[in-house]
Design an enzyme around this catalytic site. Structure first.
Site, mmCIF file in Angstrom:
data_model
loop_
_atom_site.group_PDB
_atom_site.id
_atom_site.type_symbol
_atom_site.label_atom_id
_atom_site.label_comp_id
_atom_site.label_asym_id
_atom_site.label_seq_id
_atom_site.Cartn_x
_atom_site.Cartn_y
_atom_site.Cartn_z
ATOM 1 N N ASP A 77 55.325 -12.748 41.274
ATOM 2 C CA ASP A 77 56.142 -12.991 42.462
ATOM 3 C C ASP A 77 57.278 -11.993 42.572
ATOM 4 O O ASP A 77 57.698 -11.631 43.670
ATOM 5 C CB ASP A 77 56.684 -14.426 42.457
ATOM 6 C CG ASP A 77 56.916 -14.913 43.865
ATOM 7 O OD1 ASP A 77 57.980 -15.469 44.162
ATOM 8 O OD2 ASP A 77 56.021 -14.698 44.716
ATOM 9 N N GLU A 118 67.838 -12.885 45.271
ATOM 10 C CA GLU A 118 66.542 -13.231 44.672
ATOM 11 C C GLU A 118 66.121 -12.188 43.642
ATOM 12 O O GLU A 118 65.640 -12.525 42.560
ATOM 13 C CB GLU A 118 65.497 -13.310 45.790
ATOM 14 C CG GLU A 118 64.323 -14.205 45.474
ATOM 15 C CD GLU A 118 63.784 -14.831 46.737
ATOM 16 O OE1 GLU A 118 64.455 -15.717 47.297
ATOM 17 O OE2 GLU A 118 62.709 -14.411 47.177
ATOM 18 N N GLU A 170 58.003 -17.882 54.265
ATOM 19 C CA GLU A 170 59.184 -18.581 53.727
ATOM 20 C C GLU A 170 58.952 -20.095 53.693
ATOM 21 O O GLU A 170 59.305 -20.773 52.721
ATOM 22 C CB GLU A 170 60.419 -18.263 54.577
ATOM 23 C CG GLU A 170 60.797 -16.785 54.622
ATOM 24 C CD GLU A 170 61.460 -16.305 53.335
ATOM 25 O OE1 GLU A 170 61.037 -16.702 52.245
ATOM 26 O OE2 GLU A 170 62.408 -15.518 53.417
ATOM 27 N N GLU A 240 48.545 -17.252 50.558
ATOM 28 C CA GLU A 240 49.403 -18.068 49.678
ATOM 29 C C GLU A 240 48.530 -18.876 48.712
ATOM 30 O O GLU A 240 48.834 -18.986 47.518
ATOM 31 C CB GLU A 240 50.296 -18.995 50.512
ATOM 32 C CG GLU A 240 51.421 -18.283 51.240
ATOM 33 C CD GLU A 240 52.500 -17.742 50.314
ATOM 34 O OE1 GLU A 240 52.537 -18.110 49.119
ATOM 35 O OE2 GLU A 240 53.299 -16.922 50.776
HETATM 36 C C1 LIG Z 1 53.906 -15.225 47.351
HETATM 37 C C2 LIG Z 1 55.234 -15.594 47.956
HETATM 38 N N1 LIG Z 1 55.275 -16.187 49.159
HETATM 39 C C3 LIG Z 1 56.456 -16.529 49.721
HETATM 40 C C4 LIG Z 1 57.640 -16.284 49.059
HETATM 41 C C5 LIG Z 1 58.948 -16.690 49.689
HETATM 42 O O1 LIG Z 1 59.913 -15.750 49.591
HETATM 43 C C6 LIG Z 1 57.565 -15.653 47.807
HETATM 44 N N2 LIG Z 1 58.693 -15.390 47.093
HETATM 45 N N3 LIG Z 1 56.357 -15.328 47.269
#
Ligand SMILES: Cc1ncc(CO)c(N)n1
Length: 251
Positions: A77, A118, A170, A240
């Site tokens: 991520d 983040e 988001e 996702e």
């Molecule tokens: C895969 C993914 N989708 C959405 C977000 C939301 O920022 C993230 N951090 N990572």
């Protein structure tokens, strides 16, 4: 007497019909209140559920998550978010070029400010879990998702379409991680900070504001742009699901 009774029954029937018409009008108004995005989330409920109630998320919520899966998700991520930053910037540029409404720009900027924190959070969290971010190679699902983000940065992609994707990306995280913080969840203490990062109420409210901005654009968009936006929403949900799948060990 009989005539009067018939008249009363006729009036009662008229009142009943007017009542039913009033109720159907108010229920149709409720449909309008839903907004385009909520209508799509309802229409594609099973895919939305697959993205926001994924087994990986369920395992975090019921405290059974395999920590090597979590570490894999964290490393992947971090790569995704670094690709998401230029995508978010491209949505901001489209907002400035394509809409007269400056509040869109402010909402998008708000989201970008969070992205700055983040990136720092990933570094801190990675060292907490012994994940060496610089050594992580993007896995196939991540490569695919990042190249999809890049394709949305093209000037050929309308602002309304890109804004819908921004919301979907988001909102999936907000919905998924808020679920892990609900009453009755058994999320491990050491995972709560991660869940809170996206699952907190402020981010939830920001996602709702972003949804309102996207709905406003979708309402005024052409049918062609609405179709593209719906297709992009579905693609984000599929990506996702693949991203969560990738995070589980052995896939
Ligand atoms: C895969 C993914 N989708 C959405 C977000 C939301 O920022 C993230 N951090 N990572």
């Amino acid at each position: 007497m009989l005539h009067e009774r018939e008249e009363e029954e006729e009036e009662e029937e008229m009142d009943k019909q007017q009542q039913q018409q009033q109720e159907s009008r108010s229920s149709s108004n409720k449909k309008v209140d839903l907004g385009v995005i909520a209508t799509w989330v309802k229409k594609h409920a099973s895919l939305y559920e697959a993205a926001t109630r994924h087994p990986f998320i369920e395992s975090i919520r019921n405290g059974t998550v395999d920590l090597s899966s979590f570490r894999r998700w964290l490393g992947q991520d971090n790569i995704f978010v670094r690709a998401f930053v230029p995508f978010a910037a491209s949505v901001l540029v489209k907002a400035c070029n394509e809409t007269d409404d400056s509040s869109d720009m402010e909402v998008i900027l708000g989201g970008m400010a969070a992205l700055n924190d983040e990136l720092a959070w990933f570094k801190k969290e990675a060292s907490k879990w012994g994940v060496t971010l610089s050594a992580i190679v993007p896995l196939a699902a991540n490569v695919g998702y990042c190249s999809f983000l890049k394709s949305l940065m093209s000037s050929e992609v309308e602002y309304t379409v890109a804004l819908t994707a921004f919301w979907a990306i988001e909102a999936v995280y907000q919905d998924s991680f808020a679920y892990c913080l609900e009453e009755g969840a058994e999320t491990l203490e050491e995972l709560k900070e991660t869940c809170y990062r996206w699952g907190n109420d402020d981010f939830g409210e920001w996602c709702c504001t972003l949804e309102e901005r996207a709905n406003r654009r979708l309402q005024m968009a052409s049918e062609d742009v609405r179709k593209k936006a719906e297709a992009v929403l579905l693609r984000v949900l599929e990506l996702e699901v693949e991203f969560w799948d990738m995070s589980r060990v052995g896939i």
